[in-house]
Design a protein around this motif. Structure first.
Motif, mmCIF file in Angstrom:
data_model
loop_
_atom_site.group_PDB
_atom_site.id
_atom_site.type_symbol
_atom_site.label_atom_id
_atom_site.label_comp_id
_atom_site.label_asym_id
_atom_site.label_seq_id
_atom_site.Cartn_x
_atom_site.Cartn_y
_atom_site.Cartn_z
ATOM 1 N N SER A 189 14.744 1.757 -7.123
ATOM 2 C CA SER A 189 14.488 2.184 -6.620
ATOM 3 C C SER A 189 15.992 3.069 -5.599
ATOM 4 O O SER A 189 17.070 2.635 -6.042
ATOM 5 C CB SER A 189 13.919 2.235 -4.664
ATOM 6 N N ASN A 238 10.196 1.767 -0.078
ATOM 7 C CA ASN A 238 11.133 2.027 -1.224
ATOM 8 C C ASN A 238 10.594 3.780 -0.612
ATOM 9 O O ASN A 238 11.387 4.466 -1.571
ATOM 10 C CB ASN A 238 11.253 2.077 -2.590
ATOM 11 N N ALA A 239 9.642 3.897 0.435
ATOM 12 C CA ALA A 239 9.358 5.588 0.781
ATOM 13 C C ALA A 239 11.145 5.772 1.053
ATOM 14 O O ALA A 239 11.630 5.442 2.205
ATOM 15 C CB ALA A 239 8.550 5.374 1.732
ATOM 16 N N PRO A 255 2.581 5.138 1.629
ATOM 17 C CA PRO A 255 2.549 5.036 2.585
ATOM 18 C C PRO A 255 1.983 6.395 2.840
ATOM 19 O O PRO A 255 1.752 6.358 5.068
ATOM 20 C CB PRO A 255 4.233 4.785 2.978
ATOM 21 N N PRO A 286 5.828 5.557 -4.308
ATOM 22 C CA PRO A 286 6.545 4.880 -2.636
ATOM 23 C C PRO A 286 5.176 3.383 -2.572
ATOM 24 O O PRO A 286 3.925 3.647 -2.310
ATOM 25 C CB PRO A 286 5.991 5.876 -1.799
ATOM 26 N N MET A 287 5.561 2.550 -2.257
ATOM 27 C CA MET A 287 4.650 1.579 -1.701
ATOM 28 C C MET A 287 5.383 0.747 -0.039
ATOM 29 O O MET A 287 6.835 0.705 -0.419
ATOM 30 C CB MET A 287 5.000 0.100 -2.930
ATOM 31 N N PHE A 333 13.457 -2.359 -5.733
ATOM 32 C CA PHE A 333 12.534 -3.403 -4.858
ATOM 33 C C PHE A 333 11.460 -3.841 -5.631
ATOM 34 O O PHE A 333 10.564 -2.775 -6.340
ATOM 35 C CB PHE A 333 12.252 -1.524 -3.387
ATOM 36 N N PHE A 370 1.279 -1.296 0.072
ATOM 37 C CA PHE A 370 0.249 -0.143 0.554
ATOM 38 C C PHE A 370 0.774 1.289 0.213
ATOM 39 O O PHE A 370 2.471 0.993 0.377
ATOM 40 C CB PHE A 370 -0.737 0.261 1.217
#
Lengths: 352, 357
Positions: A264, B236-237, A39, B191-192, A259, A37
């Motif tokens: 990333s 990857n955030a 963030p 981002p995930m 990732f 999901f």
């Protein structure tokens, strides 16, 4: 009647005994508890306008369907870092910065094994809403199992931040600045291990979440300068009322990583190669919401970096130096006493 | 007296004192003859971006209050990532002001654009002393916004008496801008945060054993009951993640088994429920986190072997920035005192994976 009472007592005792002896009941396995999901979501919405967006949730499990219930919960800060404190209780009071009244999401979703689903979400800001920051969290929960001593459930959370533009009260005060020891979780003035992080702590007394930007200049006592060009690389926020610590690596190591099948960029702190000695730290930063006055933040601090090997070598050098000074002093003294002795002898000879 | 003066004069012209005298004289000359005015910081500086969407063509309104009473002939606006005037200027990615036009001006007026490039604008007029009491504003149209929303940018402002932004500056300052809305670029990965939880999970969360409870067995004051579960997490955030454990106390009706608030060794014969996220020898249970990526770690209170704690709402694992998948094994211990009331003691722990702000 007495017989009935005693029968009930015996039955109760038996039930309690069974409870003590038997392990907790077994239950059937539930579905997937493997999810992906977003963030964080951030929006800027003017009063009277709305934004339609999507939430992409994936079921990572390739065998079981993922059933989630969704709800909006408020949150605040947990500590000086960016950890949210989620207000999950059903009767939790609504915060003054709650996005709950403006945020619309589906209640439930079921996602087939190994697939993703896009959910519609909407943020609508009323016409009469004043400027400021509003934030809440979307919580995705798997169902809790019935059974076992320890039931396990997994939840995911997307933090949603919305800025409503207009005139706001901006107030960030610099409370601390300096080298930070992550292991000790504290600022250090005297470091024996090479610091790799410069931190600063800001108190947000305004009515808007702020993300300051600027530079930090670290200068060695002999002039060598290191500049942290982006002192807030993660675009971190100081929430309303929060005393927030921001950590900046003195030297960053950037690397591309794979990732979830995509490239990333990841960053970590690496050894900055500091020389032993006294360092001065200067922070020059600013913050502002769109259309509001730009506020300056400036601060100075210092720290010593003296590794044990350097202290050891310095002590030996000092001992050698002291020894030589002592010898020189002794030599001079002996020369003087020798000179005065010869003077005395000369004067004695003259007297004779 | 005259002799004393002559003696002093003779000493003063000695070469040892000559250097010192020159330095003192030079300092006095500098203090007496240097101009009184110095650069001041422009006040009430602000930037309004009509659109803060990445890559949009929009108008900017730059406002500030002139401070020095010196004549102003030009204002330089330099668009950089960094606001510090003496640092090298790196232009914000995607920004373009080369086609900008000055569409409105308020306060100190009479300016027109005299020089422009992708990240620099100079507005000029016939030099005159600022006479307006309030702040002045300048609206520039046809500016292409930066494309990177990760970083704020700055407009470094400098006023000059010259009409071409050359020579000494009069005042200086900077305003801050930020892109807050991004556009979807297909090559960018959104981002995930990936998270899974069960008794056993695969490293990449593609499979779990679908057991979401731990049956710890029958309580015995002589024995420590144990269980394990696993979770895998990665993101990857750039802000990283936290995992929070949330649960009511382990209870049977109104009777509860307390959990220590601080990490404590397992103590059979006392009421104790605790967890940690590392390999233990007393009792032999658990495993250290698996995965080469060092950013994701167990929290300090839950990362020490042979001591256990459980406090609802605690962060049990976190990463301060990007972290590849990492697998944590959670160890549970349960001890009971001889006088613990009989019953089936249960709790449900909700492990919440969240982004950081």
């Amino acid at each position: 009647m007495n017989r009935l009472k005693s029968s009930i007592m015996v039955a109760l005792a038996a039930i309690i005994s069974i409870g003590l002896v038997l392990p907790a009941t077994q239950v059937d396995a539930q579905g997937s508890a493997a999810l992906g999901f977003p963030p964080k979501k951030e929006y800027t919405i003017e009063p009277g306008k709305s934004i339609n967006d999507t939430l992409t949730i994936s079921n990572r499990d390739r065998e079981e369907a993922l059933s989630l219930s969704l709800r909006v919960v408020d949150f605040t800060f947990n500590d000086e870092t960016g950890t949210p404190k989620l207000m999950t209780a059903e009767d939790a009071p609504r915060t003054t910065w709650s996005l709950k009244p403006f945020l619309t999401i589906p209640k439930t979703v079921t996602i087939e094994p190994g697939t993703s689903q896009t959910l519609d979400m909407n943020v609508s800001i009323p016409q009469n809403q004043g400027a400021g920051s509003f934030y809440s969290a979307i919580m995705y929960s798997t169902s809790a199992p019935d059974g076992g001593n320890v039931g396990l459930s997994a939840s995911g959370v997307t933090l949603v931040f919305t800025r409503v533009p207009g005139e706001v009260n901006q107030s960030l005060n610099l409370e601390k600045l300096g080298a930070f020891d992550r292991k000790k979780d504290s600022y250090v003035y005297f470091a024996t291990e090479q610091p790799d992080t410069i931190s600063y702590t800001l108190k947000n007394e305004g009515n808007v979440a702020e993300n300051p930007s600027g530079s930090i200049i670290i200068k060695h006592m002999f002039g060598k300068e290191t500049v942290i060009n982006d002192m807030n690389p993660n675009d971190s926020l100081a929430l309303i009322g929060q005393t927030r610590r921001f950590d900046s690596c003195i030297k960053l190591k950037q690397q591309e990583v794979d990732f979830n099948g995509s490239r990333s960029e990841a960053t970590t702190c690496t050894s900055p190669g500091l020389w032993p000695g006294l360092y001065s730290v200067k922070l020059v930063a600013h913050y502002a919401q769109n259309g509001n006055p730009t506020q300056d933040l400036e601060g100075k601090a210092s720290f010593w970096y003296l590794p044990w090997w350097f202290i050891f070598i310095s002590l030996i050098a000092l001992a050698i130096l002291s020894y030589h000074i002592w010898r020189i002093v002794r030599y001079i003294k002996s020369r003087r006493s020798g000179a005065s002795l010869s003077k005395k002898r000369t004067s004695l000879r003259r007297k004779k | 007296m005259q002799g004393l003066f002559i003696k002093w004069e003779l000493r003063a012209v000695k070469w040892q004192y000559l250097l010192l005298e020159i330095i003192i004289a030079a300092s006095l000359v500098m203090f007496i003859t240097s101009p009184v005015s110095a650069s001041m910081r422009l006040q009430e500086r602000s930037l309004y971006m009509n659109s803060s969407r990445a890559g949009d063509t929009t108008f900017y309104k730059v406002s500030f209050l002139y401070m020095s009473p010196d004549p102003i002939g030009s204002v330089e606006l330099l668009f950089c990532n960094d606001p510090i005037p003496y640092h090298p200027c790196v232009a914000p990615e995607g920004l373009d002001v080369s086609e900008a036009t000055l569409r409105e001006q308020f306060g100190e007026v009479g300016f027109s654009i005299s020089e422009q490039s992708a990240n620099r604008l100079v507005i000029s007029r016939t030099a005159s002393t600022p006479s307006v009491a309030g702040k002045s504003s300048y609206e520039f149209d046809n500016i292409i916004n930066p494309t990177n929303s990760d970083y704020a940018f700055a407009i470094r402002l400098k006023t000059h008496s010259s009409t071409d932004a050359s020579g000494p500056q009069v005042d200086f300052g900077s305003v801050r801008g930020q892109i807050t809305e991004t556009i979807e670029i297909e090559t960018q990965v959104p981002p995930m945060l990936i998270f899974c939880f069960a008794e056993e999970v695969e490293y990449n969360c593609t499979k779990t054993n679908k057991v979401h409870y731990s049956d710890m067995g029958i309580l015995d004051p002589q024995d420590t009951l144990t269980a394990e579960s696993q979770m895998a997490v990665g993101t990857n955030a750039s802000g990283g993640f936290v995992i929070i454990a949330d649960a009511p106390p382990m209870s049977a009706g109104t009777n509860t088994i307390d959990s220590p608030d601080v990490p404590t060794p397992s103590r059979p014969g006392t009421n104790q429920f605790g967890i940690n996220l590392v390999a233990n020898s007393s009792p032999q249970i658990g495993e250290n986190p698996e995965g080469e990526w060092a950013n994701a770690v167990a929290s300090e209170d839950y990362g020490e072997p042979d001591v256990y704690k459980f406090k609802s709402g605690d962060v049990v694992a976190y990463s301060p920035n990007v972290s590849l998948m990492k697998k944590f094994t959670v160890s549970y211990i349960l001890n009971s005192s001889p006088d613990l009331r009989a019953g089936v003691y249960t709790t449900t722990i909700n492990y919440v994976a969240s982004g950081r702000f």
